[in-house]
Design an enzyme around this catalytic site. Structure first.
Site, mmCIF file in Angstrom:
data_model
loop_
_atom_site.group_PDB
_atom_site.id
_atom_site.type_symbol
_atom_site.label_atom_id
_atom_site.label_comp_id
_atom_site.label_asym_id
_atom_site.label_seq_id
_atom_site.Cartn_x
_atom_site.Cartn_y
_atom_site.Cartn_z
ATOM 1 N N ASP A 9 -9.730 -12.679 -53.310
ATOM 2 C CA ASP A 9 -8.427 -12.746 -53.961
ATOM 3 C C ASP A 9 -7.761 -11.381 -53.903
ATOM 4 O O ASP A 9 -7.991 -10.618 -52.956
ATOM 5 C CB ASP A 9 -8.588 -13.235 -55.404
ATOM 6 C CG ASP A 9 -7.450 -14.156 -55.818
ATOM 7 O OD1 ASP A 9 -6.306 -13.669 -55.887
ATOM 8 O OD2 ASP A 9 -7.698 -15.345 -56.078
ATOM 9 N N HIS A 47 -3.439 -12.153 -59.921
ATOM 10 C CA HIS A 47 -4.008 -13.413 -59.469
ATOM 11 C C HIS A 47 -5.527 -13.348 -59.367
ATOM 12 O O HIS A 47 -6.244 -14.268 -59.805
ATOM 13 C CB HIS A 47 -3.383 -13.768 -58.114
ATOM 14 C CG HIS A 47 -3.632 -15.161 -57.638
ATOM 15 N ND1 HIS A 47 -4.765 -15.517 -56.946
ATOM 16 C CD2 HIS A 47 -2.880 -16.297 -57.739
ATOM 17 C CE1 HIS A 47 -4.704 -16.798 -56.627
ATOM 18 N NE2 HIS A 47 -3.566 -17.298 -57.104
ATOM 19 N N SER A 93 -4.705 -22.805 -57.214
ATOM 20 C CA SER A 93 -5.465 -21.551 -57.323
ATOM 21 C C SER A 93 -6.243 -21.484 -58.626
ATOM 22 O O SER A 93 -7.305 -20.877 -58.702
ATOM 23 C CB SER A 93 -4.529 -20.345 -57.248
ATOM 24 O OG SER A 93 -4.137 -20.086 -55.933
#
Length: 744
Positions: free
Chosen positions: A150, A206, A529
């Protein structure tokens, strides 16, 4: 009307009575501490008690406590509520709670429900119970390493606290490219795959979010804008984390491949990859190729399905050796209720939740009443010529602006509040946003109803009441509108996505504070996600409980135990622009919604070994070279018996059916009870005959295998292009379900 002196005098008397009761109870303790529970008491507040004075309310609440309060050497009144409800929480015996019912002004009393260990809610929502069940049996993922590809990590976030964590397994060979002692027994590895020499610090958020969702350590009092309060925990809170930074935004395939390569070498057990590209042949898909290599080494690869729903055939990461995860809703909302002047009420959402919530009926206007599309969507500058001052404004979605920007336009022109109507594409996918004024985001269908009310009344009015965090929606889970759908383009004979998991408004760790809270940074975001690391965490729990299971076996356990009904017992519905009661299809949710309370004991599994994929790949009509690219070694398909896609030993069926019958075999392995029998139940897709041989499977030992065949044929009742059903094997203890999707 009583004057203020009389009110104060009454309050003093009530407080003296309460004080007398407390003093008396010091001498009347009953010794029943073991039976004392926390009760929530709702009462009616008399008009003479000022609503803003917490001390007066506190005195009023104490007047309900009985004289016989036991163990009164402690203050038994725990909380006094004053904004959203009128009432209090107190520690009482059942008899004491019963006695309160006789008090004037009493409304209700019940024991408090034990709020779950939360992300801040999804572990419990998926069936994980603290100190019991699968969570306890799996030891919370202890000893398992989850690799997360990520945007990096915020290493000092409390979600990565290592207190109580053992050292990583001896097999771990990873690196830490963070400074000092930022790596620990929780965060055992951190690599920057895009900038050598730079620490893999998350500047996006994220990566921190997905890592904490999969395996974050418990963090108490987590919230976002004061909502969704609870203990934030990863799905496998005792698992180790290894983080590989592969991007800050768009991710380069070369870095992804490098990260998967490094992760497998360094000893991860599960890879969580919340990124991907459009559908393509597996030989031309870097993630599919690298994931095949990882699978050969026993590493399960969990990937997000993509956010291009509700369009059909939008699913990504379709390779059958990948766990492909779609997104669903949870039964939690940040509620902002709309009440119209005709007494009709509609639920919406908003993170803007004012402390002093006194909803008033205000004039309601539709911003697009002038026929201007820009005004309808409350675009910047579009409301200057419209009288919105002091009114609630109905704004349509779309137009290129986000909901917060639309609210800013309303506020700039004196509007008092906003009702934000979803545009048609997003249907029932409402989100809680941090609006700049009182607002409620409602579904497209609800917006049409409100618009109809506004345009049909001379003086329409409305109010918005804010109910904070609300749990218990029985229509959850629903398939998220944005979640990418099947059928797969790369391999239509494999049903994708495999399963769906929580992916809407998920609260987890963030790299910087978004809500200016002095507490550790958290954020609430949506996407596949967010769903992917939930399933990555479940995979880690299964790996801890069953270290000998292959990646395919772990996938099978999740798929055959998945739920296809919601919390209300009805078929899982779809959030896309359709009627709320429309059921989700197998192409929307694959096998169904992950059910962690059953996943550890699937009874039977559909296992696949790496070599079993070769006849499947050859059956896709790939050239020898193309198959060799996937396998990373020379292959001649002429040396193998190619099979149709649907013949792969997959836990679900995806069949393109013409005029000729089609027969496929499946092999199941008994991992339940040694001596057991399974009886067949079939829900045939409309227009399809489903014949299964045998109809009973008997086992005498663990790990024993059995084969059955399924023949699909059309009958005269087929309509449309698609039908779905299921094939279920049932024993006295277990249910093993396979979804069936048939394309005509």
């Amino acid at each position: 009307m009583e004057n203020i002196c009389e009110v104060v005098e009454k309050m003093v008397v009530m407080c003296l009575i309460s004080l007398t009761c407390i003093i008396l109870s010091l001498h009347q303790a009953t010794g029943e501490e073991g039976s004392i529970k926390t009760y929530i008491i709702f009462v009616q507040k008399p008009e003479e008690v000022p609503s803003t004075d917490i001390q007066d309310l506190d005195c009023w609440y104490r007047s309900f406590l009985p004289v016989t309060v036991s163990n009164s050497n402690q203050d038994r009144l725990l909380y006094s509520y004053r904004n959203v409800v009128t009432g209090f929480a107190a520690r009482l015996t059942a008899e004491e709670a019963k006695a309160i019912e006789d008090k004037e002004g009493f409304v209700s009393a019940r024991q408090e429900r034990e709020l779950p260990l939360h992300t801040t809610y999804t572990p419990k929502f998926m069936g994980l119970q603290q100190a019991s069940g699968f969570w306890k049996k799996s030891n919370y993922g202890k000893g398992v390493i989850i690799g997360v590809l990520d945007t990096g990590i915020k290493p000092d976030h409390p979600s990565f606290n290592y207190e109580g964590m053992p050292p990583p397994p001896e097999k771990w060979k990873g690196k830490c490219e963070l400074s000092g002692t930022e790596c620990n027994n929780k965060l055992i590895g951190a690599r920057n795959m895009i900038a050598a020499g730079e620490p893999p610090v998350d500047r996006n958020g994220h990566g921190t979010h997905t890592a904490s969702t999969a395996a974050g350590s418990p963090v108490k009092d987590a919230s976002f804008y004061g909502q969704a309060k609870g203990t934030a925990s990863g799905i496998a809170p005792s698992a180790h984390l290894a983080v590989y930074k592969v991007c800050n935004g768009p991710c380069k395939e070369s870095a992804i491949l490098a990260a998967i390569d490094a992760a497998v070498e360094e000893g991860v057990d599960v890879l969580s990859i919340s990124l991907g590209g459009h559908s393509r042949g597996f030989f031309d898909d870097g993630i599919a190729i690298a994931a095949y290599g990882a699978m050969q080494k026993g590493v399960l690869v969990s990937c997000s399905a993509g956010n291009f729903g509700p369009h059909p055939s939008s699913v990504e990461n379709e390779a059958p050796w990948i766990l492909t995860v779609g997104a669903s809703t949870i039964n939690r909302e940040i509620r902002a209720k709309v009440l119209l002047g005709n007494k009709k009420a509609f639920d919406g959402q908003s993170l803007f939740q004012p402390e002093n919530n006194s909803p008033k009926m205000l004039p309601l206007v539709y911003a697009g009443a002038n026929g201007n599309l820009f005004s309808a969507s409350c675009a910047p500058g579009s409301l200057k010529t419209i009288d919105v001052k002091g009114k609630i404004v109905l704004c349509e979605g779309g137009g290129g602006q986000g909901g917060v920007a639309k609210g800013q336009e309303v506020k700039n022109n004196g509007g008092a509040a906003m009702i934000l109507m979803n545009d048609q594409r997003y249907g029932y996918d409402t989100k809680a946003q941090a609006h700049v004024l009182p607002a409620s985001e409602v579904s497209y269908d609800t917006g049409l109803r409100i618009k109809s009310y506004v345009t049909s009344r001379k003086s329409p009015t409305a109010s918005i009441s804010f109910e904070n965090t609300v749990y218990g929606q029985v229509d959850a889970p629903k398939v998220a509108e944005f979640s990418s759908r099947g059928p797969s383009l790369a391999s239509p004979g494999i049903l994708k996505p495999d399963v769906v998991g929580p992916g809407v408004s998920i609260l987890a760790a963030w790299s910087i504070s978004v809500d200016q809270s002095p507490q550790p940074a958290f954020n609430m975001i949506s996407g596949t996600s967010m769903a992917c690391p939930h399933l990555s965490g479940i995979a880690a729990l299964l790996k801890s409980a069953h270290p000998d299971w292959s990646p395919a076996a772990i996938k099978s356990a999740m798929m055959t135990t998945a739920s296809f009904v919601n919390l209300g017992g009805k078929p899982i519905s779809d959030q896309k622009n359709a009627a709320p009661i429309a059921s989700a299809t197998s192409f929307d949710m694959g096998a169904g919604h992950v059910n962690a309370s059953r996943v550890n004991d699937p009874g039977l599994i559909y296992d696949i070994q790496p070599g079993d994929y070769i006849p499947y790949l050859c059956g896709l009509k790939y050239s020898d070279k193309q198959v060799g690219v996937v396998l990373q070694r020379p292959v001649k398909c002429s040396n193998y018996s190619s099979i149709p896609e649907a013949q792969l030993n997959y836990p679900t069926f995806s069949v393109k059916l013409g005029s000729h019958p089609q027969t496929y075999d499946r092999v199941v392995t008994n991992v339940g009870k040694a001596k057991s029998s399974y009886i067949l139940e079939v829900v045939a897709p409309k227009g399809v005959n489903v014949e299964v041989k045998p109809r009973v499977m008997r086992f005498t030992r663990l790990n024993q295998k059995a084969t059955y065949s399924v023949t699909f044929s059309k009958n005269g009742y087929a309509t449309g292009d698609f039908a779905q059903g299921s094939l279920v094997w049932k024993s006295n203890w277990r249910t093993v379900r396979s979804s069936i999707a048939v394309m005509f």
